[in-house]
Design a protein around this motif. Structure first.
Motif, PDB file in Angstrom:
ATOM      1  N   MET A   1      27.447 -93.258  41.812  1.00 54.21           N
ATOM      2  CA  MET A   1      28.134 -93.356  40.628  1.00 54.21           C
ATOM      3  C   MET A   1      27.620 -94.606  39.829  1.00 54.21           C
ATOM      4  O   MET A   1      26.777 -95.408  40.428  1.00 54.21           O
ATOM      5  CB  MET A   1      29.605 -93.873  41.147  1.00 54.21           C
ATOM      6  N   GLN A   2      27.818 -94.634  38.567  1.00 47.64           N
ATOM      7  CA  GLN A   2      27.422 -95.706  37.604  1.00 47.64           C
ATOM      8  C   GLN A   2      28.610 -96.702  37.616  1.00 47.64           C
ATOM      9  O   GLN A   2      29.593 -96.520  37.346  1.00 47.64           O
ATOM     10  CB  GLN A   2      27.130 -94.980  36.462  1.00 47.64           C
ATOM     11  N   LEU A   3      28.275 -98.008  37.679  1.00 47.98           N
ATOM     12  CA  LEU A   3      29.263 -99.136  37.691  1.00 47.98           C
ATOM     13  C   LEU A   3      28.716-100.231  36.733  1.00 47.98           C
ATOM     14  O   LEU A   3      27.493-100.483  36.595  1.00 47.98           O
ATOM     15  CB  LEU A   3      29.347 -99.700  39.059  1.00 47.98           C
ATOM     16  N   GLU A   4      29.542-100.763  36.057  1.00 52.80           N
ATOM     17  CA  GLU A   4      29.008-101.948  34.935  1.00 52.80           C
ATOM     18  C   GLU A   4      29.314-103.043  35.859  1.00 52.80           C
ATOM     19  O   GLU A   4      30.005-103.134  36.880  1.00 52.80           O
ATOM     20  CB  GLU A   4      30.008-101.918  33.925  1.00 52.80           C
ATOM     21  N   PHE A   5      28.608-104.197  35.549  1.00 58.08           N
ATOM     22  CA  PHE A   5      28.551-105.457  36.320  1.00 58.08           C
ATOM     23  C   PHE A   5      29.901-106.135  36.241  1.00 58.08           C
ATOM     24  O   PHE A   5      30.185-106.712  37.404  1.00 58.08           O
ATOM     25  CB  PHE A   5      27.462-106.180  35.739  1.00 58.08           C
ATOM     26  N   HIS A   6      30.799-105.860  35.423  1.00 58.07           N
ATOM     27  CA  HIS A   6      32.101-106.342  35.460  1.00 58.07           C
ATOM     28  C   HIS A   6      32.931-105.904  36.706  1.00 58.07           C
ATOM     29  O   HIS A   6      34.014-106.462  36.717  1.00 58.07           O
ATOM     30  CB  HIS A   6      32.683-106.704  34.127  1.00 58.07           C
ATOM     31  N   GLN A   7      32.583-104.746  37.006  1.00 50.66           N
ATOM     32  CA  GLN A   7      33.365-104.005  38.164  1.00 50.66           C
ATOM     33  C   GLN A   7      33.027-104.451  39.455  1.00 50.66           C
ATOM     34  O   GLN A   7      33.590-104.251  40.394  1.00 50.66           O
ATOM     35  CB  GLN A   7      33.035-102.553  37.864  1.00 50.66           C
ATOM     36  N   LEU A   8      32.147-105.237  39.706  1.00 52.93           N
ATOM     37  CA  LEU A   8      31.600-105.665  41.097  1.00 52.93           C
ATOM     38  C   LEU A   8      31.991-107.027  41.446  1.00 52.93           C
ATOM     39  O   LEU A   8      32.050-107.826  40.744  1.00 52.93           O
ATOM     40  CB  LEU A   8      30.005-105.904  40.734  1.00 52.93           C
ATOM     41  N   ASP A   9      32.594-107.122  42.705  1.00 53.12           N
ATOM     42  CA  ASP A   9      32.847-108.299  43.342  1.00 53.12           C
ATOM     43  C   ASP A   9      32.058-108.625  44.212  1.00 53.12           C
ATOM     44  O   ASP A   9      31.776-108.024  45.134  1.00 53.12           O
ATOM     45  CB  ASP A   9      34.406-107.956  43.897  1.00 53.12           C
ATOM     46  N   ARG A  10      31.307-109.754  43.898  1.00 56.36           N
ATOM     47  CA  ARG A  10      30.103-110.473  44.640  1.00 56.36           C
ATOM     48  C   ARG A  10      30.725-111.402  45.659  1.00 56.36           C
ATOM     49  O   ARG A  10      30.048-112.297  45.840  1.00 56.36           O
ATOM     50  CB  ARG A  10      29.124-110.675  43.683  1.00 56.36           C
ATOM     51  N   ARG A  11      31.813-111.322  46.303  1.00 54.75           N
ATOM     52  CA  ARG A  11      32.280-112.483  46.921  1.00 54.75           C
ATOM     53  C   ARG A  11      31.308-112.934  48.139  1.00 54.75           C
ATOM     54  O   ARG A  11      31.325-113.996  48.728  1.00 54.75           O
ATOM     55  CB  ARG A  11      33.604-112.270  47.481  1.00 54.75           C
ATOM     56  N   ILE A  60      20.952-106.203  41.961  1.00 55.30           N
ATOM     57  CA  ILE A  60      22.225-106.439  40.831  1.00 55.30           C
ATOM     58  C   ILE A  60      21.328-107.508  40.034  1.00 55.30           C
ATOM     59  O   ILE A  60      21.401-107.470  38.485  1.00 55.30           O
ATOM     60  CB  ILE A  60      23.448-106.900  41.356  1.00 55.30           C
ATOM     61  N   ALA A  61      21.107-108.512  40.579  1.00 58.07           N
ATOM     62  CA  ALA A  61      20.678-109.789  39.546  1.00 58.07           C
ATOM     63  C   ALA A  61      19.114-109.339  38.974  1.00 58.07           C
ATOM     64  O   ALA A  61      19.036-109.852  37.819  1.00 58.07           O
ATOM     65  CB  ALA A  61      20.165-110.787  40.849  1.00 58.07           C
ATOM     66  N   ALA A  62      18.337-108.423  39.525  1.00 58.17           N
ATOM     67  CA  ALA A  62      17.318-107.974  39.021  1.00 58.17           C
ATOM     68  C   ALA A  62      17.470-107.260  37.437  1.00 58.17           C
ATOM     69  O   ALA A  62      17.087-107.197  36.602  1.00 58.17           O
ATOM     70  CB  ALA A  62      16.098-107.314  39.760  1.00 58.17           C
ATOM     71  N   LEU A  63      18.370-106.274  37.910  1.00 59.77           N
ATOM     72  CA  LEU A  63      18.888-105.426  36.603  1.00 59.77           C
ATOM     73  C   LEU A  63      19.517-106.181  35.541  1.00 59.77           C
ATOM     74  O   LEU A  63      19.269-105.978  34.434  1.00 59.77           O
ATOM     75  CB  LEU A  63      19.775-104.444  37.240  1.00 59.77           C
ATOM     76  N   LEU A  66      16.982-107.910  33.647  1.00 59.01           N
ATOM     77  CA  LEU A  66      16.243-106.913  32.831  1.00 59.01           C
ATOM     78  C   LEU A  66      16.942-106.453  31.643  1.00 59.01           C
ATOM     79  O   LEU A  66      16.417-105.414  30.872  1.00 59.01           O
ATOM     80  CB  LEU A  66      15.911-105.727  33.549  1.00 59.01           C
ATOM     81  N   GLY A  67      18.231-106.684  31.531  1.00 62.18           N
ATOM     82  CA  GLY A  67      19.262-106.523  30.439  1.00 62.18           C
ATOM     83  C   GLY A  67      19.674-105.150  30.348  1.00 62.18           C
ATOM     84  O   GLY A  67      20.135-104.401  29.393  1.00 62.18           O
ATOM     85  N   ARG A  68      19.913-104.621  31.838  1.00 60.36           N
ATOM     86  CA  ARG A  68      20.643-103.333  31.923  1.00 60.36           C
ATOM     87  C   ARG A  68      22.158-103.523  32.033  1.00 60.36           C
ATOM     88  O   ARG A  68      22.621-104.766  32.396  1.00 60.36           O
ATOM     89  CB  ARG A  68      20.328-102.815  33.394  1.00 60.36           C
ATOM     90  N   ASP A  69      22.841-102.482  31.791  1.00 61.60           N
ATOM     91  CA  ASP A  69      24.404-102.517  31.626  1.00 61.60           C
ATOM     92  C   ASP A  69      25.110-102.060  32.745  1.00 61.60           C
ATOM     93  O   ASP A  69      26.289-102.383  33.204  1.00 61.60           O
ATOM     94  CB  ASP A  69      24.777-101.928  30.338  1.00 61.60           C
ATOM     95  N   THR A  70      24.416-101.236  33.698  1.00 63.98           N
ATOM     96  CA  THR A  70      25.100-100.603  34.645  1.00 63.98           C
ATOM     97  C   THR A  70      24.112-100.804  35.903  1.00 63.98           C
ATOM     98  O   THR A  70      22.490-100.766  35.872  1.00 63.98           O
ATOM     99  CB  THR A  70      25.478 -99.118  34.356  1.00 63.98           C
ATOM    100  N   VAL A  71      24.699-100.256  37.117  1.00 65.02           N
ATOM    101  CA  VAL A  71      23.873-100.167  38.213  1.00 65.02           C
ATOM    102  C   VAL A  71      24.438 -98.912  38.901  1.00 65.02           C
ATOM    103  O   VAL A  71      25.595 -98.407  38.879  1.00 65.02           O
ATOM    104  CB  VAL A  71      24.255-101.529  39.305  1.00 65.02           C
TER     105      VAL A  71
END
Length: 77
Positions: A1-11, A60-63, A66-71
């Motif tokens: 699945m493709q997720l946008e960075f704002h959807q990720l909880d990096r706790r 995630i940090a690398a993407l 690199l200016g990517r919008d999704t992971v």
């Protein structure tokens, strides 16, 4: 699945061990070939469209750098 960075909880990000000297080749490979391995997430309890990151903080940090919008991610149940 493709997720946008704002959807990720990096706790749990602060728990990972960092080795800055090992990052150069990884970032270059990601820039050239794109993301080869998905990050691992689980659905955040009680939060629609939010996912807790289990594995893949470095990707995630690398993407982001690199200016990517999704992971690309795989969700465990």
């Amino acid at each position: 699945m493709q997720l946008e960075f704002h959807q990720l909880d990096r706790r749990w990000e602060q728990l990972r061990v960092r080795h800055p000297s090992r990052s150069g080749g990884f970032w270059a490979s990601l820039a050239d070939s794109g993301q080869q391995t998905p990050i691992v997430v689980v659905a955040a309890e009680g939060q629609a469209d939010r996912y807790v990151v289990i594995d893949g903080y470095k990707r995630i940090a690398a993407l982001e750098q690199l200016g990517r919008d999704t992971v690309e991610a795989v969700a465990w149940r």
